[in-house]
Write an enzyme that holds these catalytic residues in place. Sequence first.
Site, PDB file in Angstrom:
ATOM      1  N   CYS A  11      38.417  -5.444  36.874  1.00  0.00           N
ATOM      2  CA  CYS A  11      39.366  -6.705  37.153  1.00  0.00           C
ATOM      3  C   CYS A  11      38.914  -7.572  38.016  1.00  0.00           C
ATOM      4  O   CYS A  11      39.384  -8.669  38.305  1.00  0.00           O
ATOM      5  CB  CYS A  11      40.690  -5.837  37.373  1.00  0.00           C
ATOM      6  SG  CYS A  11      41.281  -4.857  36.275  1.00  0.00           S
ATOM      7  N   HIS A  68      45.619 -10.498  40.511  1.00  0.00           N
ATOM      8  CA  HIS A  68      45.379 -10.016  39.386  1.00  0.00           C
ATOM      9  C   HIS A  68      46.512  -9.489  38.974  1.00  0.00           C
ATOM     10  O   HIS A  68      47.397  -8.957  39.542  1.00  0.00           O
ATOM     11  CB  HIS A  68      44.256  -8.603  39.570  1.00  0.00           C
ATOM     12  CG  HIS A  68      44.102  -7.762  38.561  1.00  0.00           C
ATOM     13  ND1 HIS A  68      43.926  -8.304  37.249  1.00  0.00           N
ATOM     14  CD2 HIS A  68      44.167  -6.635  38.578  1.00  0.00           C
ATOM     15  CE1 HIS A  68      43.855  -7.189  36.503  1.00  0.00           C
ATOM     16  NE2 HIS A  68      43.934  -6.099  37.166  1.00  0.00           N
ATOM     17  N   ASN A 114      47.936  -5.941  31.632  1.00  0.00           N
ATOM     18  CA  ASN A 114      46.718  -6.278  32.730  1.00  0.00           C
ATOM     19  C   ASN A 114      45.404  -6.556  31.466  1.00  0.00           C
ATOM     20  O   ASN A 114      45.119  -5.564  30.740  1.00  0.00           O
ATOM     21  CB  ASN A 114      46.469  -4.844  33.237  1.00  0.00           C
ATOM     22  CG  ASN A 114      45.484  -4.507  34.092  1.00  0.00           C
ATOM     23  OD1 ASN A 114      44.338  -5.446  34.062  1.00  0.00           O
ATOM     24  ND2 ASN A 114      45.162  -3.658  34.914  1.00  0.00           N
TER      25      ASN A 114
END
Length: 328
Positions: free
Chosen positions: A115, A255, A285
């Site tokens: 990520c 994020h 996500n």
Amino acid sequence: MIIPKSMIVGTGSAIPDKVLTNSDLEKIVDTSDEWIRTRSGIEKRHIAADDQFSSDLGAEAAKKAMVSAGVAAEELDYIIVATITPDVGFPSTACFIQEKLAAYNATAMDIAGACTGFIYALELADSLIQAQKAKTILIIGVETLSKVTDYTDRTTCVLFGDGAGAAILKPAENGRGVLGTYTKSNGSLHYLLHMPGYGTKNPPTLASIEKRLNYIKMAGKEVFKFAVTAMGDAAVKILENTGLHNDDIDLLIPHQANLRIIDATAKRINIPADKVFVNVQNFGNTSAASIPLALDEAISSGRLQQGNTVVLVAFGAGFTWGSAAVKL
Ligand code: ACO
């Protein structure tokens, strides 16, 4: 005062058409729309088609970024792709994207920063331009996590989605550009978030597939705790390193993994909710794609404009974490 060396001159993004809602997931695993919304903030996510891969989404996002930057394929000196869901073991997804763009003057490479991958790519691109090794760099964050998500595991399958975001960097002008980047890793915690059956250690055999090692495994609670601290620390560090005050920030793009982690990060540096970009409800996500997808949405919707200062903060598998401050 910081004099930026590279600046973002265009962005683009791509998302698959297929949508998987929380109520769709209720039919697959023992979960509920209410649990997913309250624990993560996610309402739906986009899922790649069977014949759609990271290089397809990455190339689509890249083409849009090149149009918005007015950059032709032959001008690209580097193509840097952040992904943990490459099309194949090798060659790199960047090489497949190079072919799709016909950008044959470029050096193409992948970064596996999970990520945090897009922040790593941004730091590398900024450094290459600072070192005068390149004038025009395409960076992409792309994932097709649905292909490595175990849709029998309710603790992970509700969280992840697919997408891509891209940006073009060129030498800075008029005080615009990358004001700073900050990156860290802690490889001792690799086992808390990983995909064990994807490389040479546990190659895809009948036994490893039966054990479902070819899917994402996550110790959610431990990851959550570390993510809150690491993202907060990264946000504090980028303000310290650049000398920016929280009032100088027009938008914080954390994020997009979980609304509670986003809120905690914003609180840590005292940024009000109206200056925090959130689209986790629509995409889930998307790992390396999360920040560039959000950045492109914020720019194309007019929420971010030329001259604005944006802070990006990420955390991911590895563990990896980092941040960047950019004057657009
Ligand atoms: N539906 C219903 N119940 C569920 C589900 C689900 N989908 N998943 C778990 N549960 C249950 C658990 O089994 C547990 O039940 P129990 O108490 O009977 O054992 C209960 O819900 C609570 O589970 P927790 O894990 O404690 O839930 P938590 O509040 O921690 O939320 C979550 C889980 C959303 C995964 C959270 O821990 C999280 O966001 N973690 C971080 C994820 C992340 O940020 N990843 C970032 C990097 S990703 C990358 O790099 C690819």
